[in-house]
Design an enzyme around this catalytic site. Structure first.
Site, short mmCIF file in Angstrom:
data_model
loop_
_atom_site.label_atom_id
_atom_site.label_comp_id
_atom_site.label_asym_id
_atom_site.label_seq_id
_atom_site.Cartn_x
_atom_site.Cartn_y
_atom_site.Cartn_z
N ARG A 73 0.82 -1.22 0.00
CA ARG A 73 0.00 0.00 0.00
C ARG A 73 0.85 1.26 0.00
O ARG A 73 0.39 2.33 -0.42
CB ARG A 73 -1.00 -0.03 1.15
N GLU A 110 5.93 -11.53 14.74
CA GLU A 110 5.45 -12.18 15.96
C GLU A 110 5.71 -13.68 15.92
O GLU A 110 6.13 -14.28 16.90
CB GLU A 110 3.95 -11.90 16.13
#
Length: 185
Positions: A73, A110
């Site tokens: 994006r 993560e």
């Protein structure tokens, strides 16, 4: 649904309001408990999108020699901004997306790792680069991208994020960098 919103002092309040007015909050996406901030209403409104690009161009004019968009994006924001500034655009991509030669930086997620890559010949040595993306969350993608741009010989002048998710702490990963978050939630 309400969201607490603040803005960076250096970004015009009108841009913060513009983003806020065109932001759609989608609960439980992509998983339960997550509030997804969707910028597609802003992108779909040609007048609002043009106003955002022009406002960012006014803010960075004369300060940067290139705009680096982060996949994916960030490309949507970087391309029209670079055109408006009359500069080149640098694409920083996810690993394996660019033909060689490339340089890359691995960073922690993560659960696992990711990689950002850059063609070093797309960066002019000594140039001042604006890094732009849609969301600052944990800061890993931005930090890896900054490292790549600097490894290629440029100087990151500023980092611009359309949205900053304050609770995820990405700003601390970019400590010492000039960060403009158009809207902080």
């Amino acid at each position: 649904m309400t969201i607490a919103e603040t803005r960076a002092d250096s970004v015009p309040a009108s841009l913060s309001q513009l983003v806020s007015d065109h932001l759609r909050v989608v609960p439980d996406f992509p998983e339960p408990g997550v509030l997804f901030r969707d910028i597609t209403p802003l992108l779909a409104d040609g007048v609002a999108f043009a106003e955002l690009v022009e406002g960012l161009a006014d803010h960075y004019r004369g300060r940067v020699d290139a705009v680096a968009g982060l996949e994916s994006r960030g490309f949507i924001l970087a391309a029209p901004l670079a055109v408006r500034l009359g500069t080149g655009m640098v694409t920083v991509r996810k690993g394996g997306k660019l033909p060689g030669p490339v340089i890359g930086v691995d960073y922690e997620l993560e659960y696992g790792t990711a990689r950002m890559e850059l063609r070093p010949d797309s960066v002019v040595n000594g140039s001042r680069v604006l890094v732009i993306d849609d969301v600052l969350a944990t800061g890993g993608t931005a930090a890896a991208s900054i490292a790549l741009i600097e490894q290629a010989g440029a100087r990151v002048e500023a980092v611009c994020m359309l949205l900053e998710l304050q609770d995820l702490g990405g700003r601390s990963v970019l400590e010492g960098r000039h960060i403009d978050s158009v809207l902080t939630v």
